[in-house]
Write an enzyme that holds these catalytic residues in place. Structure first.
Site, PDB file in Angstrom:
ATOM      1  N   CYS A 113      -2.703 -29.359 -25.103  1.00  0.00           N
ATOM      2  CA  CYS A 113      -3.218 -29.838 -23.811  1.00  0.00           C
ATOM      3  C   CYS A 113      -2.608 -31.178 -23.397  1.00  0.00           C
ATOM      4  O   CYS A 113      -2.632 -31.535 -22.229  1.00  0.00           O
ATOM      5  CB  CYS A 113      -4.740 -29.947 -23.860  1.00  0.00           C
ATOM      6  SG  CYS A 113      -5.521 -28.360 -24.146  1.00  0.00           S
ATOM      7  N   HIS A 250      -7.086 -34.618 -18.000  1.00  0.00           N
ATOM      8  CA  HIS A 250      -7.020 -33.234 -18.461  1.00  0.00           C
ATOM      9  C   HIS A 250      -8.336 -32.551 -18.112  1.00  0.00           C
ATOM     10  O   HIS A 250      -9.411 -33.127 -18.274  1.00  0.00           O
ATOM     11  CB  HIS A 250      -6.782 -33.214 -19.971  1.00  0.00           C
ATOM     12  CG  HIS A 250      -6.861 -31.844 -20.558  1.00  0.00           C
ATOM     13  ND1 HIS A 250      -6.169 -30.771 -20.025  1.00  0.00           N
ATOM     14  CD2 HIS A 250      -7.551 -31.359 -21.622  1.00  0.00           C
ATOM     15  CE1 HIS A 250      -6.436 -29.701 -20.751  1.00  0.00           C
ATOM     16  NE2 HIS A 250      -7.276 -30.017 -21.711  1.00  0.00           N
ATOM     17  N   ASN A 280      -9.673 -24.603 -18.182  1.00  0.00           N
ATOM     18  CA  ASN A 280      -8.750 -25.417 -18.965  1.00  0.00           C
ATOM     19  C   ASN A 280      -7.406 -24.684 -19.044  1.00  0.00           C
ATOM     20  O   ASN A 280      -7.304 -23.651 -19.701  1.00  0.00           O
ATOM     21  CB  ASN A 280      -9.349 -25.644 -20.360  1.00  0.00           C
ATOM     22  CG  ASN A 280      -8.477 -26.514 -21.239  1.00  0.00           C
ATOM     23  OD1 ASN A 280      -7.323 -26.795 -20.913  1.00  0.00           O
ATOM     24  ND2 ASN A 280      -9.023 -26.935 -22.370  1.00  0.00           N
TER      25      ASN A 280
END
Ligand code: UT7
Length: 323
Positions: A113, A250, A280
């Protein structure tokens, strides 16, 4: 001094949207649980003909269009991804070929990520080191391919998509008022590997594997790691939260975003949140969030923007740039 200045940005999303309610017949979950615990309302899921390479190519073409450039203008492509089309060659090279680019060079960057934040920091070093003048930085993922669709604790959280930036060398004064990348701070610590990982790989099982996560454990570490690395970035740049125009974190969980912003003293109206729209999307989440906030007119030329991410490894990092 040389600065790496944003010339354009773009995004691409799979055609199919999956709403929270669509999971209700598949696993024991509810729209209410997903919204309350994560802030996610929907995510895009790639069809068979949509891949990390095709989504990355589309985001790259959009970014080039907004920069008024063509592939001929680009020296380097860095693709942040944990879901490459193949184990090798790098999907960045496949995107380079899809763009009709047969000069320069391209490589993948794997920091899960945090990949896009790592890639922007890396592109900045290539530009300031004189190895490239114009860099396409892409984050593209198809996490739907590595999800265990029977595991309710992970399958509802992730989505597919891609985002990209074009960075170009420009002479700056060496001051905080310069446009471009102003500071970056990157971290990793492999002691946390088992909290978020994929249980397969070419050198171990010879399979692709599935994503496994101890969500509560990741959550426990996230806010502290994110705020530490941002404070380091603020220190390097000599700024405070008050100086920021936009915080683009994020997009894993709205509760993590809110708690991080609160701890740092970043006002709620400066926080870009797109986790409700995309879920996500790992390395694609920050450039996808940027694309939304640029398209709706929030992020404008000259704004001070803070990017942040944290994920598998653990890896975490932040980049401060003036748009
Ligand atoms: O991008 C990389 C970084 N990743 C992250 O930042 C993710 C970090 N973690 C999180 O965002 C959160 O921990 C989750 C959203 C994954 C989970 O939220 P939580 O508040 O930490 O819930 P929990 O894991 O403590 O689970 C609470 C309950 C459990 O039931 P019991 O044990 O209390 O009976 C779970 O089994 O919720 C249950 N649960 C679900 N219930 C309905 C777990 N997943 C689901 C689900 N639907 N999809």
């Amino acid at each position: 001094m040389i600065r790496s200045v944003v010339r354009g940005n773009g995004a691409a999303l799979p055609r199919r949207i999956m709403k929270n309610a669509d999971f209700e017949g598949m696993v024991e979950t509810s729209d209410e649980w997903i919204v309350q615990r994560t802030g996610i309302r929907q995510r895009h899921v790639a069809a068979d003909d949509e891949t990390t390479a095709s989504l990355g190519e589309a985001a790259a073409r959009a970014a080039l269009g907004s920069a008024g450039m063509t592939p001929a203008d680009i020296d380097l492509i860095i693709l942040a991804t944990s879901t490459p089309n193949n184990t090798f060659p790098a999907t960045a090279v496949e995107i380079q070929n899809r763009l009709g680019m047969h000069h320069g060079f391209a490589f993948d960057m794997q920091a899960v990520c945090s990949g896009f934040v790592y890639a922007v920091a890396t592109a900045d070093l290539y530009i300031r080191g004189g190895l490239a003048r114009r860099v396409l930085v892409i984050g593209s993922e198809t996490f739907s391919r590595i999800l265990d669709w029977n595991d309710r604790s992970t399958c509802v959280l992730f989505g597919d998509g891609a985002g990209a930036l074009v960075l170009e060398a420009e002479e700056g004064a060496g001051a905080i008022t310069d446009r471009g990348v102003l500071a970056a701070s990157l971290r990793s610590d492999g002691v946390h590997k088992d909290k978020l990982f994929v249980d397969g790989g070419p050198s171990t099982t010879g399979t692709v594997g599935h994503l496994r996560m101890e969500g509560r454990e990741v959550f426990k570490h996230a806010v502290g790691m994110i705020t530490d690395v941002i404070e380091a970035t603020f220190g390097e740049a000599g700024i405070t939260a008050e100086d920021l125009d936009w915080f683009v974190p994020h997009q894993a969980n709205k509760r993590i975003i809110d708690a991080s912003a609160k701890k740092l003293g970043i006002a709620e109206q400066k926080v870009v949140v797109t986790v409700d729209l995309h879920g996500n999307t790992s390395a694609a989440s920050v450039p996808l969030a940027l694309s939304v906030a640029v398209a709706d007119g929030r992020i404008k030329k000259g704004d001070l923007v803070l990017l942040e991410a944290m994920g598998g490894g653990f890896t975490w990092g932040a980049v401060l740039l003036r748009w």
